[in-house]
Design an enzyme around this catalytic site. Structure first.
Site, short mmCIF file in Angstrom:
data_model
loop_
_atom_site.label_atom_id
_atom_site.label_comp_id
_atom_site.label_asym_id
_atom_site.label_seq_id
_atom_site.Cartn_x
_atom_site.Cartn_y
_atom_site.Cartn_z
N ASP A 249 35.48 40.84 36.44
CA ASP A 249 35.35 39.48 36.94
C ASP A 249 34.62 39.46 38.28
OD1 ASP A 249 36.37 37.64 35.10
OD2 ASP A 249 38.42 38.02 35.67
N TYR A 250 35.05 40.32 39.19
CA TYR A 250 34.45 40.30 40.52
C TYR A 250 33.06 40.92 40.54
CZ TYR A 250 38.63 38.21 42.28
OH TYR A 250 39.66 37.32 42.49
#
Length: 395
Positions: free
Chosen positions: A171-172
């Protein structure tokens, strides 16, 4: 002056990756307007280990990437809501969305429709698998992409695998790649005057995170296998000490030579990496024995003083307590809390600094719809018109 001052971003994203991309540009001065449906806010708002914050729609997952943003509520399934968005788009530089591929096109809010309103618009769509292709219609989250991409299969030990990462790294990484793509498109627009369509897929990012493994497999047919805390070189692996574990990072030939000299065994240094691989088991057995002679902290201090990469294996709370992080400005602290958050808290900022005009937090994460009236007023809506939109549950 920060790099993106004067740039307006419409952030119609939820969960982690999309909001983090917009957050990174907000730290660098962009005016980010977060759009959420009334009565159905970003699911990250009720996600995190503190139930009270979750109930207040200020969960820690939202706080992580909510600073420096203004928040409005807007029902994009209603014509009146779409009209408001189109007014926003007319004066915006960027729109970011991470809904199911085709969802915005079905609402008449796709790239072609909105770029007709604003030809300089940079329209970024973030999704699990991309806008097209056999998997384009499928959806996923971080852990599902870890499973799909091969990352889980290469994580763990030979005996215990597959295992997902302990943090939502994809996600990051996707959010960071999104910020990079947006920055590139904005720079390109300075030269061409044209807007851009960005199609960013989490699966593609997961493959980039395994780039060396991908190339190795395509060149040799050998896939990465789970190896736990061990590396092909014994001097580049983790070992038990008197009180914990230490990770050695004597990766190249010079470093392994310094390591063996520091350990009083210079005769163990090898002249080639092939020799190191051939002697791995013998080196590991010797290091298992030697590392038990000191604590992990003692080894870290001693080996670092000899210019050998090494670190005690720490928990996150220990890492955050390291004074070095304070010197880097990696975390911004809201002492005394913020609206909707009664306790003090801190959030990550950015992983770099600039000599001037660098990333910084200016305002706390907003409550749901906190800036709706102000943003609509800025678009020319009167108080009565805003009241009518609210009565109609458009905002």
């Amino acid at each position: 002056m920060r790099p993106f001052e004067g740039i307006r971003i419409i952030d119609i994203t939820h969960v982690l990756a999309g909001p983090f991309a917009a957050y990174q540009l907000a730290l660098l001065g962009a005016d980010v307007i977060k759009v959420e449906p009334p009565g159905d806010p970003d699911q990250s708002r009720d996600s995190g280990p503190d139930p009270a914050l979750n109930r207040a729609n200020m969960g820690s997952y939202f706080l992580t990437q909510g600073s420096n943003k203004r928040a409005i509520t807007l029902d994009l399934k209603r014509q009146a809501g779409q009209d408001v968005l189109k007014k926003l788009v007319a004066g915006a530089d960027v729109l970011v969305e991470n809904f199911r591929p085709g969802a915005f096109e079905a609402l008449g809010l796709g790239w072609e429709a909105l770029s007709a309103i604003n030809p300089r618009l940079i329209y970024c769509s973030m999704s699990a698998f991309g806008q097209k292709g056999p998997r384009g219609v499928q959806t996923a989250y971080d852990h599902v992409i870890q499973a799909t991409s091969g990352i889980m299969a290469a994580t763990g030990t030979p005996e215990v695998n597959p295992i997902k990462f302990g943090a939502p790294a994809i996600d990051y990484a996707t959010g960071t790649m999104g910020a990079f793509a947006l920055s590139a498109a904005l720079f390109q627009r300075e030269r061409t005057g044209r807007g851009q369509r960005i199609d960013l897929a989490m699966l593609d990012v997961a493959l980039m995170m395994q780039a060396s493994h991908v190339t190795a497999f395509l060149a040799s047919g050998k896939a990465a296998k789970p190896s736990g805390n061990k590396h092909p070189q014994a001097t580049n692996s983790a070992y038990k000490t008197k009180d914990g574990m230490v990770m050695l990072g004597a990766s190249n030939l010079r470093q392994q030579k310094r390591l063996w000299a520091a350990l009083g065994r210079p005769e163990m240094a090898k002249a080639t990496n092939e020799q190191r691989l051939a002697a791995r088991d013998a080196e590991e057995s010797l290091l298992d024995e030697i590392m038990l002679n000191r604590t992990a902290d003692e080894w870290e201090e001693y080996l670092q003083s000899k210019h050998v990469p090494a670190a005690r294996v720490r928990r996150m709370e220990e890492a955050l307590a390291d004074p070095h992080l304070a010197s880097r400005g990696v975390v911004h602290r809201f002492e005394g809390g913020a609206p909707g958050v009664p306790q003090s808290f801190g959030v990550p900022v950015a992983a770099f600094t600039l000599a001037h005009g660098g990333p910084q937090v200016d305002s706390p994460p907003p409550m749901v719809g906190q800036h709706t009236d102000a943003v609509l007023s800025g678009l020319g809506y009167s108080a009565d018109e805003i009241a009518a939109l609210r009565a109609g549950k458009v905002v």
